[in-house]
Design an enzyme around this catalytic site. Structure first.
Site, PDB file in Angstrom:
ATOM      1  N   SER A 172      24.752  39.527  46.230  1.00 37.80           N
ATOM      2  CA  SER A 172      23.965  38.467  45.579  1.00 37.80           C
ATOM      3  C   SER A 172      24.779  37.177  45.550  1.00 37.80           C
ATOM      4  CB  SER A 172      23.628  38.887  44.142  1.00 37.80           C
ATOM      5  OG  SER A 172      24.849  39.100  43.427  1.00 37.80           O
ATOM      6  N   HIS A 202      38.418  43.344  45.215  1.00 37.25           N
ATOM      7  CA  HIS A 202      38.336  43.697  43.796  1.00 37.25           C
ATOM      8  C   HIS A 202      38.985  45.034  43.486  1.00 37.25           C
ATOM      9  CE1 HIS A 202      34.695  40.781  43.486  1.00 37.25           C
ATOM     10  NE2 HIS A 202      35.848  40.165  43.481  1.00 37.25           N
ATOM     11  N   VAL A 232      34.347  48.524  45.195  1.00 36.41           N
ATOM     12  CA  VAL A 232      35.543  49.303  44.821  1.00 36.41           C
ATOM     13  C   VAL A 232      35.314  50.793  45.103  1.00 36.41           C
ATOM     14  CG1 VAL A 232      36.259  47.644  43.054  1.00 36.41           C
ATOM     15  CG2 VAL A 232      34.710  49.513  42.421  1.00 36.41           C
ATOM     16  N   ASP A 233      34.224  51.084  45.869  1.00 39.19           N
ATOM     17  CA  ASP A 233      33.809  52.480  46.053  1.00 39.19           C
ATOM     18  C   ASP A 233      34.498  53.194  47.211  1.00 39.19           C
ATOM     19  OD1 ASP A 233      30.615  51.252  47.347  1.00 39.19           O
ATOM     20  OD2 ASP A 233      32.513  51.546  48.403  1.00 39.19           O
ATOM     21  N   CYS A 239      56.187  55.780  32.301  1.00 40.04           N
ATOM     22  CA  CYS A 239      56.540  55.219  30.978  1.00 40.04           C
ATOM     23  C   CYS A 239      55.584  55.678  29.884  1.00 40.04           C
ATOM     24  CB  CYS A 239      56.537  53.686  31.067  1.00 40.04           C
ATOM     25  SG  CYS A 239      54.883  52.982  31.080  1.00 40.04           S
ATOM     26  N   CYS A 298      54.111  49.252  33.028  1.00 41.31           N
ATOM     27  CA  CYS A 298      55.149  49.097  34.071  1.00 41.31           C
ATOM     28  C   CYS A 298      54.469  48.885  35.425  1.00 41.31           C
ATOM     29  CB  CYS A 298      56.047  50.347  34.077  1.00 41.31           C
ATOM     30  SG  CYS A 298      55.296  51.811  34.802  1.00 41.31           S
ATOM     31  N   CYS A 346      50.707  56.984  32.102  1.00 45.42           N
ATOM     32  CA  CYS A 346      51.685  56.726  33.158  1.00 45.42           C
ATOM     33  C   CYS A 346      52.761  57.811  33.201  1.00 45.42           C
ATOM     34  CB  CYS A 346      52.340  55.361  32.900  1.00 45.42           C
ATOM     35  SG  CYS A 346      53.610  54.918  34.102  1.00 45.42           S
TER      36      CYS A 346
HETATM   37  C1  BV8 Z   1      38.390  34.960  38.164  1.00 45.69           C
HETATM   38  C2  BV8 Z   1      35.414  45.083  40.185  1.00 45.69           C
HETATM   39  C3  BV8 Z   1      39.731  33.489  37.006  1.00 45.69           C
HETATM   40  C4  BV8 Z   1      35.263  45.797  38.890  1.00 45.69           C
HETATM   41  C5  BV8 Z   1      34.131  43.001  39.999  1.00 45.69           C
HETATM   42  C6  BV8 Z   1      32.830  32.730  32.646  1.00 45.69           C
HETATM   43  C7  BV8 Z   1      33.733  33.549  32.005  1.00 45.69           C
HETATM   44  C8  BV8 Z   1      34.684  34.304  32.696  1.00 45.69           C
HETATM   45  C9  BV8 Z   1      34.733  34.237  34.085  1.00 45.69           C
HETATM   46  C10 BV8 Z   1      33.813  33.427  34.713  1.00 45.69           C
HETATM   47  C11 BV8 Z   1      32.874  32.682  34.029  1.00 45.69           C
HETATM   48  N1  BV8 Z   1      32.117  32.001  34.938  1.00 45.69           N
HETATM   49  C12 BV8 Z   1      32.559  32.296  36.196  1.00 45.69           C
HETATM   50  C13 BV8 Z   1      33.586  33.137  36.058  1.00 45.69           C
HETATM   51  C14 BV8 Z   1      34.356  33.698  37.129  1.00 45.69           C
HETATM   52  C15 BV8 Z   1      33.885  35.142  37.321  1.00 45.69           C
HETATM   53  C16 BV8 Z   1      32.478  35.111  37.880  1.00 45.69           C
HETATM   54  O1  BV8 Z   1      32.285  34.750  39.021  1.00 45.69           O
HETATM   55  N2  BV8 Z   1      31.498  35.493  37.029  1.00 45.69           N
HETATM   56  C17 BV8 Z   1      30.115  35.508  37.462  1.00 45.69           C
HETATM   57  C18 BV8 Z   1      29.377  36.641  36.760  1.00 45.69           C
HETATM   58  C19 BV8 Z   1      29.496  34.153  37.143  1.00 45.69           C
HETATM   59  N3  BV8 Z   1      34.823  35.691  38.252  1.00 45.69           N
HETATM   60  C20 BV8 Z   1      35.900  36.311  37.779  1.00 45.69           C
HETATM   61  O2  BV8 Z   1      36.115  36.540  36.611  1.00 45.69           O
HETATM   62  C21 BV8 Z   1      36.909  36.686  38.851  1.00 45.69           C
HETATM   63  N4  BV8 Z   1      38.188  36.235  38.426  1.00 45.69           N
HETATM   64  O3  BV8 Z   1      37.602  34.083  38.369  1.00 45.69           O
HETATM   65  O4  BV8 Z   1      39.578  34.763  37.604  1.00 45.69           O
HETATM   66  C22 BV8 Z   1      41.156  33.323  36.854  1.00 45.69           C
HETATM   67  C23 BV8 Z   1      41.786  32.349  37.630  1.00 45.69           C
HETATM   68  C24 BV8 Z   1      43.124  32.174  37.457  1.00 45.69           C
HETATM   69  C25 BV8 Z   1      43.828  32.966  36.538  1.00 45.69           C
HETATM   70  C26 BV8 Z   1      43.175  33.960  35.787  1.00 45.69           C
HETATM   71  C27 BV8 Z   1      41.834  34.144  35.962  1.00 45.69           C
HETATM   72  C28 BV8 Z   1      36.976  38.188  39.023  1.00 45.69           C
HETATM   73  C29 BV8 Z   1      35.653  38.683  39.561  1.00 45.69           C
HETATM   74  C30 BV8 Z   1      35.802  40.163  39.945  1.00 45.69           C
HETATM   75  C31 BV8 Z   1      35.102  41.013  38.915  1.00 45.69           C
HETATM   76  N5  BV8 Z   1      35.116  42.418  39.371  1.00 45.69           N
HETATM   77  N6  BV8 Z   1      34.219  44.266  40.448  1.00 45.69           N
HETATM   78  C32 BV8 Z   1      34.239  46.893  38.977  1.00 45.69           C
HETATM   79  O5  BV8 Z   1      33.511  47.009  39.987  1.00 45.69           O
HETATM   80  O6  BV8 Z   1      34.190  47.666  38.016  1.00 45.69           O
HETATM   81  S1  BV8 Z   1      32.744  42.118  40.304  1.00 45.69           S
HETATM   82  C33 BV8 Z   1      31.489  43.150  40.802  1.00 45.69           C
HETATM   83  O7  BV8 Z   1      30.292  42.450  40.605  1.00 45.69           O
HETATM   84  C34 BV8 Z   1      31.495  43.464  42.272  1.00 45.69           C
HETATM   85  O8  BV8 Z   1      32.766  43.691  42.762  1.00 45.69           O
HETATM   86  C35 BV8 Z   1      30.819  42.294  42.894  1.00 45.69           C
HETATM   87  O9  BV8 Z   1      31.709  41.264  43.153  1.00 45.69           O
HETATM   88  C36 BV8 Z   1      29.899  41.859  41.803  1.00 45.69           C
HETATM   89  C37 BV8 Z   1      28.515  42.368  42.098  1.00 45.69           C
HETATM   90  O10 BV8 Z   1      28.034  41.570  43.065  1.00 45.69           O
HETATM   91  P1  BV8 Z   1      27.359  42.224  44.356  1.00 45.69           P
HETATM   92  O11 BV8 Z   1      28.343  43.089  45.039  1.00 45.69           O
HETATM   93  O12 BV8 Z   1      26.762  41.115  45.109  1.00 45.69           O
HETATM   94  O13 BV8 Z   1      26.246  43.187  43.780  1.00 45.69           O
HETATM   95  P2  BV8 Z   1      24.883  42.755  43.111  1.00 45.69           P
HETATM   96  O14 BV8 Z   1      24.367  43.952  42.401  1.00 45.69           O
HETATM   97  O15 BV8 Z   1      25.061  41.470  42.373  1.00 45.69           O
HETATM   98  O16 BV8 Z   1      23.925  42.439  44.354  1.00 45.69           O
HETATM   99  C38 BV8 Z   1      23.568  43.484  45.227  1.00 45.69           C
HETATM  100  C39 BV8 Z   1      22.792  42.845  46.350  1.00 45.69           C
HETATM  101  O17 BV8 Z   1      22.467  43.879  47.274  1.00 45.69           O
HETATM  102  C40 BV8 Z   1      21.484  42.227  45.900  1.00 45.69           C
HETATM  103  O18 BV8 Z   1      21.371  40.929  46.463  1.00 45.69           O
HETATM  104  C41 BV8 Z   1      20.413  43.161  46.485  1.00 45.69           C
HETATM  105  O19 BV8 Z   1      19.265  42.441  46.889  1.00 45.69           O
HETATM  106  C42 BV8 Z   1      21.128  43.711  47.685  1.00 45.69           C
HETATM  107  N7  BV8 Z   1      20.677  45.031  48.136  1.00 45.69           N
HETATM  108  C43 BV8 Z   1      20.045  46.004  47.419  1.00 45.69           C
HETATM  109  N8  BV8 Z   1      19.782  47.054  48.238  1.00 45.69           N
HETATM  110  C44 BV8 Z   1      20.249  46.729  49.469  1.00 45.69           C
HETATM  111  C45 BV8 Z   1      20.819  45.446  49.410  1.00 45.69           C
HETATM  112  N9  BV8 Z   1      21.363  44.841  50.484  1.00 45.69           N
HETATM  113  C46 BV8 Z   1      21.332  45.507  51.649  1.00 45.69           C
HETATM  114  N10 BV8 Z   1      20.811  46.754  51.794  1.00 45.69           N
HETATM  115  C47 BV8 Z   1      20.260  47.389  50.735  1.00 45.69           C
HETATM  116  N11 BV8 Z   1      19.724  48.608  50.888  1.00 45.69           N
HETATM  117 ZN    ZN Z   2      54.108  52.865  33.225  1.00 48.35          ZN
END
Ligand code: BV8
Ligand code: ZN
Length: 263
Positions: free
Chosen positions: A210, A136, A110-111, A171, A147, A168
């Site tokens: 990840s 995301h 989101v950056d 509203c 709204c 907002c």
């Molecule tokens: C949905 C925006 C359903 C916000 C983000 C139990 C309860 C509730 C929900 C769930 C549950 N179990 C599963 C779920 C679904 C849930 C989910 O998947 N949870 C996970 C934790 C198990 N998903 C959701 O809730 C999604 N919605 O399912 O809705 C629904 C369906 C119908 C109707 C209503 C609802 C919504 C998910 C979106 C959440 N928002 N971000 C914000 O940023 O503030 S998620 C956020 O975390 C990121 O956007 C990203 O997706 C995630 C982080 O993951 P990565 O980007 O991979 O980052 P990470 O740190 O994990 O890894 C970094 C990697 O980089 C590492 O591997 C590292 O080795 C590597 N790295 C490091 N340095 C380098 C490198 N690579 C290359 N070069 C380098 N130099």
């Molecule tokens: Zn509003």
């Protein structure tokens, strides 16, 4: 950024051939591609903020319970990211996507750094291929909690008290960051575009993710299910590694330059 990871020229060459031979490619990026811009990843060290886990703060419940705290976290991230620039990995991806037909760029981040890189490399002839599908949402957009108001917003947020939080202009209700929180559904149009690209892709290139958060993490699996192959760039192994034809155990900055631009 993980140090001490070395690039294997043979593996790079194998990955380059796969990408050159592919008529359609889906690129999925995660927080890791922005690590070299100085932005902490979610799961790496520094990913926590005041020992809050993102899963605890990036939810509508947390916002309902304590909008000031959640806005304080986003204000901190906005300030940090406003000082960061796209790194060579973002720019290599943008430059390559701009000149490569059949590439769809999807990000979980989101950056806004992919968009900034696309503007950097476009120098006049913009190609929307270099702009990502932001599954995301964006830290630099707000939307109303009541709204339909939604607008770009790069202002620094004063989260010192509830009254100072953004409200907002239409509203007067509280505004929220226009990002997708855990438990919230993604924009169906964007998600559909991403899955269609994943299913049509001969190669899915996963960079810096990840692959633990769904449905975004299901995109590489959709490519595999449709008969495509997976190439991964990550200094650490992930759940995708055993499914990848090539997994480049390295940081994305240098790797993407070598992989995509041959430099
Ligand atoms: C949905 C925006 C359903 C916000 C983000 C139990 C309860 C509730 C929900 C769930 C549950 N179990 C599963 C779920 C679904 C849930 C989910 O998947 N949870 C996970 C934790 C198990 N998903 C959701 O809730 C999604 N919605 O399912 O809705 C629904 C369906 C119908 C109707 C209503 C609802 C919504 C998910 C979106 C959440 N928002 N971000 C914000 O940023 O503030 S998620 C956020 O975390 C990121 O956007 C990203 O997706 C995630 C982080 O993951 P990565 O980007 O991979 O980052 P990470 O740190 O994990 O890894 C970094 C990697 O980089 C590492 O591997 C590292 O080795 C590597 N790295 C490091 N340095 C380098 C490198 N690579 C290359 N070069 C380098 N130099
Ligand atoms: Zn509003």
């Amino acid at each position: 950024m993980r140090h001490g990871v070395t690039l294997d020229p043979q593996e790079i060459a194998r990955a380059r051939i796969l990408l050159e031979d592919a008529r359609s490619i889906l690129v999925l990026t995660g927080a890791g591609i922005s690590a070299e811009s100085g932005i902490p990843t979610f799961r790496g060290k520094g990913g926590l903020w005041r020992n809050h886990k993102p899963e605890d703060l990036a939810t509508s419940e947390a916002f309902r319970r304590d909008p000031r705290l959640v806005w304080e976290w986003y204000a901190w991230r906005r300030e940090l990211i406003a000082r960061c620039r796209p790194n060579p990995g973002h720019r290599a991806l943008a430059g390559w996507a701009m000149v490569s037909a059949g590439v769809t760029l999807v990000t979980q981040n989101v950056d806004g750094l992919h968009e900034a890189a696309a503007l950097d490399v476009a120098d006049g002839h913009e190609s929307e291929r270099a702009f990502p599908i932001e599954l995301h949402g964006s830290l630099f957009r707000v939307r109303c909690t009541r709204c339909t108001y939604r607008a770009p917003d790069r202002k620094m947020v004063d989260a010192s008290g509830h009254a100072a939080l953004p409200h907002c202009p239409q509203c007067s209700a509280l505004l929220r960051p226009d990002v997708v929180w855990f438990g919230e559904s993604l924009d169906t149009v964007l998600l559909d575009r991403a899955f269609r690209a994943a299913e049509a892709a001969e190669i899915c290139l996963g960079v810096g993710t990840s692959a633990l958060v769904h449905p975004a993490a299901s995109l590489p699996l959709a490519t595999l299910r449709a008969g495509g192959k997976l190439v991964e760039v990550n200094p650490d192994p992930t759940v995708l590694t055993t499914l990848a034809t090539v997994s480049l155990r390295a940081n994305s900055g240098e790797t993407l330059q070598r992989l995509l631009l041959g430099s």
